[in-house]
Design an enzyme around this catalytic site. Structure first.
Site, mmCIF file in Angstrom:
data_model
loop_
_atom_site.group_PDB
_atom_site.id
_atom_site.type_symbol
_atom_site.label_atom_id
_atom_site.label_comp_id
_atom_site.label_asym_id
_atom_site.label_seq_id
_atom_site.Cartn_x
_atom_site.Cartn_y
_atom_site.Cartn_z
ATOM 1 N N GLY A 104 21.796 -19.808 3.678
ATOM 2 C CA GLY A 104 22.736 -18.974 4.431
ATOM 3 C C GLY A 104 24.169 -19.209 3.987
ATOM 4 O O GLY A 104 24.977 -18.282 3.904
ATOM 5 N N ASP A 331 23.856 -29.131 13.049
ATOM 6 C CA ASP A 331 22.624 -29.267 12.261
ATOM 7 C C ASP A 331 21.757 -30.430 12.731
ATOM 8 O O ASP A 331 20.651 -30.625 12.220
ATOM 9 C CB ASP A 331 22.976 -29.442 10.782
ATOM 10 C CG ASP A 331 23.550 -28.157 10.197
ATOM 11 O OD1 ASP A 331 23.228 -27.071 10.699
ATOM 12 O OD2 ASP A 331 24.350 -28.245 9.241
ATOM 13 N N ARG A 404 15.370 -29.225 8.270
ATOM 14 C CA ARG A 404 15.860 -30.216 9.255
ATOM 15 C C ARG A 404 14.743 -30.590 10.231
ATOM 16 O O ARG A 404 14.655 -31.738 10.673
ATOM 17 C CB ARG A 404 17.066 -29.654 10.010
ATOM 18 C CG ARG A 404 18.142 -29.117 9.084
ATOM 19 C CD ARG A 404 19.479 -29.771 9.294
ATOM 20 N NE ARG A 404 20.489 -29.131 8.463
ATOM 21 C CZ ARG A 404 21.072 -29.710 7.411
ATOM 22 N NH1 ARG A 404 20.774 -30.941 7.073
ATOM 23 N NH2 ARG A 404 21.971 -29.065 6.707
HETATM 24 C C1 S3P Z 1 27.535 -24.697 7.100
HETATM 25 C C2 S3P Z 1 27.835 -24.288 8.345
HETATM 26 C C3 S3P Z 1 26.894 -24.314 9.479
HETATM 27 C C4 S3P Z 1 25.690 -25.204 9.200
HETATM 28 C C5 S3P Z 1 25.145 -25.022 7.828
HETATM 29 C C6 S3P Z 1 26.200 -25.264 6.755
HETATM 30 C C7 S3P Z 1 28.554 -24.609 6.037
HETATM 31 O O1 S3P Z 1 26.452 -23.000 9.730
HETATM 32 O O2 S3P Z 1 24.684 -24.968 10.150
HETATM 33 O O3 S3P Z 1 24.071 -25.930 7.595
HETATM 34 O O4 S3P Z 1 28.411 -25.266 4.989
HETATM 35 O O5 S3P Z 1 29.522 -23.874 6.247
HETATM 36 P P1 S3P Z 1 27.332 -21.987 10.666
HETATM 37 O O6 S3P Z 1 28.682 -22.020 10.127
HETATM 38 O O7 S3P Z 1 26.699 -20.658 10.527
HETATM 39 O O8 S3P Z 1 27.200 -22.574 12.035
#
Ligand code: S3P
Length: 454
Positions: A104, A331, A404
């Protein structure tokens, strides 16, 4: 016999008190790669995370014509990547869709960069990623003037993005998300326009720290209500090439710290780990629960504090976690639920509904799988309620393809009585290759499941 996609853990096992390191931080590796690609000249990244999600970002950059090669090893023989930067607007139009795998962070940050280039880009990935919500970046990127198209009016990827000449502006994300904030800052950076992100609850600030380290004059102003405005000025850049040694990932270290905290007399130290306060919420909560937590700072790298953290297990008590604290351990919620099963009292986790949109619906999967081990975890609309202490017993559990959760369940197996089988564990390589080896270095065993082929 062939190795099946699973682990067997015989519990309980106690860590031996040694100190270990963990692989490079995932969030910092993504940003180092992306900003190196946008910089002028050749950057060097030492100790990057060599795992699925970071490799997805590297693959996306290859599609954009960015050369990443292996350089001479860094300190202690660490792998080093050399990145030939193409400048803020110099990425090459990709031949086809850019594959973000299951990451993501890759997709949302790359979307910002795509919106600031002059050519169209399609961002895609694995089915798991295509199921995650993208409206959170679609709306602000459109507000900045980019075209964003995709299935269901671009509520999901694959996303087709065409921008270039953006207008500046301010945006207040509905969900607390460092990915959304970073997407917008990168769009403004590449397009050369002013962008302000108003965060009701501040999120991890790795993008801001690295940009500042590279000379960008970002301003962060705090409002009386706890909100903050992160403002990137118009015409920021060009970015100079840089060298960065990536510190260890505190989210990976958290499995080992939790093992110590869950074991009476348990003791684990992790060295050279990132100590960004936006990431160390679990350590603060662990201390509140009664564990002994000792942080020894060791300076900073690339604007990020680093150090050594020792955690020792003692009787745990229940906690309430929500708001800014939840964001600083976003996380680690599956691990927090596991810790709460061994704490006296009822733990309440609030403001966590966005966890339904991670690699799995983490509220539902955490409750269901810990439940199989004997835990009492209840899913609530905004989080979890966990009653403790409850003895955990071995069982067969499933990761739901969520890295996780796979490692949280293995950690549970280390402290449960009897044999725990965790199915679907290949995903742990998305963030923490070498998890089993670190457990072994601490005197524990997580074995690959052997199964006869059908
Ligand atoms: C991350 C932000 C978080 C986290 C992901 C990594 C990042 O997500 O859960 O594992 O590197 O910016 P969100 O910003 O969508 O909460």
């Amino acid at each position: 016999m062939s190795a099946a996609d699973g682990w067997v853990v015989e519990g309980p096992q106690a860590p031996n008190g040694r100190a270990v390191d963990v692989p490079g931080d995932k969030s910092i590796t993504h940003r180092a790669l992306l900003l190196a690609a946008l910089a002028e000249g050749r950057s060097r990244i030492e100790g990057p995370l060599l795992a699925g999600d970071a490799l997805a970002t590297r693959g996306v950059l290859a599609g954009w014509g960015v050369e990443v090669t292996e350089g001479a090893p860094g300190s202690g023989g660490k792998v080093a990547w050399e990145v030939r930067g193409r400048g803020l607007r110099g990425l090459v139009a990709p031949q086809g869709p850019l594959d973000c795998g299951r990451s993501g962070t890759t997709l949302r940050l790359a979307a910002g960069i795509a919106a600031g280039q002059g050519h169209p880009v399609t961002l895609s990935g694995d089915p798991q990623l295509l199921a995650r919500p993208m409206g959170r970046i679609r709306d602000p990127l459109r507000a900045l003037g980019a075209t964003v198209e995709g299935p269901g009016d671009a509520a999901r990827a694959p996303l087709f993005i065409h921008g270039g000449a953006l207008r500046g502006g301010a945006w207040t994300p509905e969900v607390a998300s460092a990915q959304v904030k970073s997407c917008l800052l990168l769009a403004g950076l590449c397009a050369g326009v002013e962008v302000t992100v108003v965060e009701r609850t501040p999120t991890r600030d790795h993008t801001e720290r690295l940009l500042r380290h590279l000379g960008v004059e970002l301003t962060v102003t705090a409002g009386a209500d706890g909100a903050q405005r992160v403002a990137l000025p118009a015409g920021a850049g060009p970015l100079p090439a840089f060298t960065l040694e990536v510190p260890g990932d505190p989210s990976s270290a958290s499995f080992l710290w939790a093992w110590a905290a869950l074991t009476p007399g348990g003791d684990v130290s992790v060295e050279d780990v990132a100590l960004n306060p936006g990431r160390t919420g679990l350590l603060r909560v662990l201390a509140r629960m009664g564990a002994q937590v000792e942080c020894t700072p060791a300076g900073s790298r690339g604007g990020e504090p680093v150090g050594r953290v020792r955690v020792r297990g003692q009787a745990l008590r229940a906690v309430e976690v929500g708001g800014a604290e939840l964001v600083a351990l976003v996380d680690e919620v599956p691990l927090l639920a596991l810790l709460a099963t061994q704490a006296t009292g009822t733990t309440r986790v609030r403001d966590a509904s966005d966890l339904r949109h991670k690699e799995s619906d983490r509220l539902a999967t955490t409750a269901a799988e810990l439940g199989r081990l004997g835990a009492q975890v209840e899913v609530l609309p905004d989080g979890l309620r966990v009653r403790g202490p409850t003895p955990l017993h071995g069982a067969v559990v499933e990761s739901h393809g969520d890295h996780r959760l796979a490692m949280t369940l293995a950690t549970a197996g280390l402290v449960a009585h009897g044999a725990t089988t965790v199915r679907g564990v290949a995903c742990h390589r998305d963030s923490f290759p070498g998890f089993c080896e670190r457990v072994a270095a601490l005197g524990g065993r997580v074995d690959a499941l052997e199964e006869a082929p059908c």
